[in-house]
Scaffold this motif. Structure first.
Motif, short mmCIF file in Angstrom:
data_model
loop_
_atom_site.label_atom_id
_atom_site.label_comp_id
_atom_site.label_asym_id
_atom_site.label_seq_id
_atom_site.Cartn_x
_atom_site.Cartn_y
_atom_site.Cartn_z
N ALA A 82 40.10 39.65 49.66
CA ALA A 82 39.71 41.02 50.03
C ALA A 82 39.39 41.78 48.74
CB ALA A 82 40.83 41.70 50.82
N THR A 83 38.98 43.03 48.88
CA THR A 83 38.53 43.84 47.74
C THR A 83 39.50 43.80 46.57
OG1 THR A 83 37.36 45.34 49.22
CG2 THR A 83 37.91 46.20 47.06
N ALA A 84 38.96 43.62 45.37
CA ALA A 84 39.77 43.66 44.14
C ALA A 84 40.03 45.12 43.77
CB ALA A 84 39.05 42.95 43.01
N THR A 85 41.27 45.44 43.44
CA THR A 85 41.68 46.84 43.25
C THR A 85 41.97 47.20 41.80
OG1 THR A 85 43.95 46.18 43.75
CG2 THR A 85 42.64 47.09 45.57
N CYS A 86 42.43 46.23 41.01
CA CYS A 86 42.90 46.54 39.65
C CYS A 86 42.78 45.30 38.77
CB CYS A 86 44.36 47.02 39.71
SG CYS A 86 45.05 47.56 38.13
N CYS A 87 42.66 45.51 37.46
CA CYS A 87 42.63 44.38 36.53
C CYS A 87 43.31 44.80 35.23
CB CYS A 87 41.20 43.92 36.26
SG CYS A 87 40.06 45.22 35.78
N ILE A 88 44.00 43.87 34.60
CA ILE A 88 44.61 44.10 33.30
C ILE A 88 44.34 42.88 32.42
CG2 ILE A 88 46.42 45.73 33.99
CD1 ILE A 88 48.38 43.38 34.17
N ALA A 89 44.22 43.11 31.13
CA ALA A 89 43.93 42.03 30.19
C ALA A 89 45.04 41.94 29.15
CB ALA A 89 42.58 42.28 29.50
N SER A 90 45.42 40.72 28.85
CA SER A 90 46.45 40.48 27.83
C SER A 90 45.93 40.87 26.45
CB SER A 90 46.85 39.01 27.84
OG SER A 90 47.60 38.69 26.68
N ARG A 91 46.78 41.52 25.67
CA ARG A 91 46.46 41.79 24.27
C ARG A 91 46.90 40.63 23.39
NH1 ARG A 91 45.91 47.67 22.98
NH2 ARG A 91 46.44 47.09 20.87
N GLU A 149 51.01 44.04 51.83
CA GLU A 149 50.21 45.26 51.71
C GLU A 149 49.28 45.15 50.50
OE1 GLU A 149 52.25 49.16 52.66
OE2 GLU A 149 53.99 47.95 52.07
N PRO A 150 48.22 45.97 50.46
CA PRO A 150 47.35 45.97 49.28
C PRO A 150 48.12 46.32 48.01
CG PRO A 150 46.32 47.18 51.08
CD PRO A 150 47.73 46.89 51.51
N ILE A 151 47.69 45.75 46.89
CA ILE A 151 48.27 46.10 45.58
C ILE A 151 47.38 47.17 44.96
CG2 ILE A 151 48.79 45.24 43.26
CD1 ILE A 151 49.24 42.47 44.60
N SER A 152 47.99 48.29 44.59
CA SER A 152 47.20 49.42 44.06
C SER A 152 47.08 49.38 42.55
CB SER A 152 47.84 50.75 44.49
OG SER A 152 49.18 50.82 44.05
N SER A 153 48.05 48.77 41.87
CA SER A 153 48.07 48.87 40.41
C SER A 153 48.91 47.76 39.80
CB SER A 153 48.64 50.25 40.04
OG SER A 153 48.82 50.39 38.67
N THR A 176 34.07 44.84 46.12
CA THR A 176 34.02 43.51 46.73
C THR A 176 35.22 42.69 46.26
OG1 THR A 176 32.82 42.42 44.93
CG2 THR A 176 31.49 43.62 46.56
N LYS A 177 35.32 41.46 46.79
CA LYS A 177 36.43 40.59 46.39
C LYS A 177 36.10 39.79 45.13
CE LYS A 177 34.94 37.03 49.67
NZ LYS A 177 35.28 36.32 50.93
N LEU A 178 34.83 39.86 44.66
CA LEU A 178 34.44 39.15 43.45
C LEU A 178 34.62 40.06 42.24
CD1 LEU A 178 31.11 37.43 44.58
CD2 LEU A 178 33.35 36.36 44.28
N VAL A 179 35.36 39.59 41.24
CA VAL A 179 35.55 40.35 40.00
C VAL A 179 34.42 39.99 39.05
CG1 VAL A 179 37.11 40.76 38.05
CG2 VAL A 179 38.04 40.41 40.35
#
Length: 370
Positions: free
Chosen positions: A12-21, A55-59, A361-364
């Motif tokens: 399903a829709t992608a909501t958030c992304c984080i990148a490792s430092r 449930e959806p993940i918001s963050s 969309t669900k594609l990042v």
């Protein structure tokens, strides 16, 4: 800009992304499917998928001192996971915090890994003591509507900034549990002088971002505010807090007057803001997310994404120079056209595949910015 790389893993829709430092190329994304997908940019496919919620993940956010630990907000709950301790398909949280009464929009960890902050639909912000595993403070009576975004201020260990759908930007002293400064973008004087091409949506605050400690030498003690009317405000937090000292008049406490795109000419209180609006090549619809670049020289670029299906890469040093000079030419470094609205974006420390975008969309999507 070449076609983006597409990351598959969400249903399903992608909501958030984080990148490792610490590990360039390692990216985690969350979705409305309740899953977290882990990607290594050197590999083609998703590394593994954590199914952590119905449930959806918001963050999402990393623990600042230990990136093996991540914090996830889903519904009105914050869960923490140690990625190294996870057995196959057994996604048992280390901790679970149920302090927010309403749905959480963002969770963030301070630079000392001692506190979490979670901002919710009720306008409240819960400060959680990570070591004591308990609530430290509830911040209320600041926002009158949804609190959409929260960030710790790394150079002020007891302060956070928040933004909300009441058009307010608030600096809080969370040790005392009260606001140090409230700026209301909904006031008429805050919108005067805005460009004729600017969209007329309310100036809701959708996202706030402060630079990391290792960016301060480059860009200073600023905060960036993404607004519903398509404007991005770059605010000098220190001058804002100085202006709130008791000596200042009540008028100056209301916030600064918007001067449109004047490149940060001081208002009557001597404070400088920079408004990145339509006239400077900015967004024509709500700005949903802002972040600073981790690639190359950290903090060199400010990256914004909006409901106008555009990602804009701004030259931070030129923006800050324009505060001094008033020269607003070529502040916009790059424009990326998308096919969907932006939910979230982040950057990675790598030389390529360094801009990650979650759209509706669900594609990042992953882009390379140089």
């Amino acid at each position: 800009m070449t076609e983006p790389r597409r990351l598959r893993g969400h249903k399903a829709t992608a909501t958030c992304c984080i990148a490792s430092r610490d590990k360039p190329g390692l990216v985690a994304t969350s979705g409305e499917d309740g899953c977290i997908c882990w990607f290594d940019m050197r590999c083609k496919d998703v590394k593994f998928v954590m199914d952590v919620s119905n449930e959806p993940i918001s963050s999402l956010c990393f623990n600042s001192g230990n990136e093996n630990i991540i914090y996830v907000s889903t519904g009105n709950e914050v869960k923490s996971f140690d990625v190294h301790m996870l057995a196959d398909n057994s996604w048992k949280p280390l901790e679970s915090y149920n302090y927010n009464k309403e749905e959480i929009n963002q969770v963030t960890c301070n630079s000392r890994s001692s506190f979490l902050a979670s901002a919710d639909d009720g306008g409240e912000i819960k400060i959680i003591d990570i070591h004591q595993k308990r609530i430290f403070k509830t911040l209320r009576a600041g926002h009158t509507s949804i609190c959409s975004s929260v960030q710790f201020i790394p150079w002020r260990p007891w302060e956070i900034v928040t933004g909300g759908l009441d058009s307010k930007f608030i600096i809080w002293d969370f040790s005392k549990g009260r606001p140090s400064k409230i700026v209301d973008f909904g006031l008429p004087d805050m919108r005067s002088g805005s460009n004729a091409g600017q969209c007329l949506n309310p100036a809701f605050v959708h996202s706030v971002k402060v630079p990391d400690v290792d960016m301060l030498d480059k860009i200073g003690k600023i905060c960036v505010v993404a607004r519903g009317d398509g404007v991005i405000d770059v605010i000098n937090t220190e001058s804002e807090l100085t202006a709130t000292k008791p000596k200042s008049s009540t008028k100056s406490r209301k916030g600064t007057q918007s001067k449109g795109s004047d490149g940060g000419v001081p208002d009557e209180n001597g404070r400088k803001w920079l408004h990145l609006d339509y006239s400077l090549g900015g967004h024509t619809a709500a700005v949903s997310c802002v972040t600073f670049s981790l690639f190359g020289e950290k903090g060199k670029f400010l990256v914004s994404g909006g409901n106008d299906k555009l990602v804009k890469v701004w030259d931070c040093s030129r923006c800050l120079d324009s505060w001094q000079t008033g020269d607003t030419n070529e502040l916009l470094h790059l424009n990326i056209n998308l096919t969907k609205k932006v939910n979230w974006l982040c950057t990675t420390p790598a030389e390529s595949d360094n801009l990650v975008v979650c759209d509706t969309t669900k594609l990042v999507k992953v882009y390379s910015v140089s």
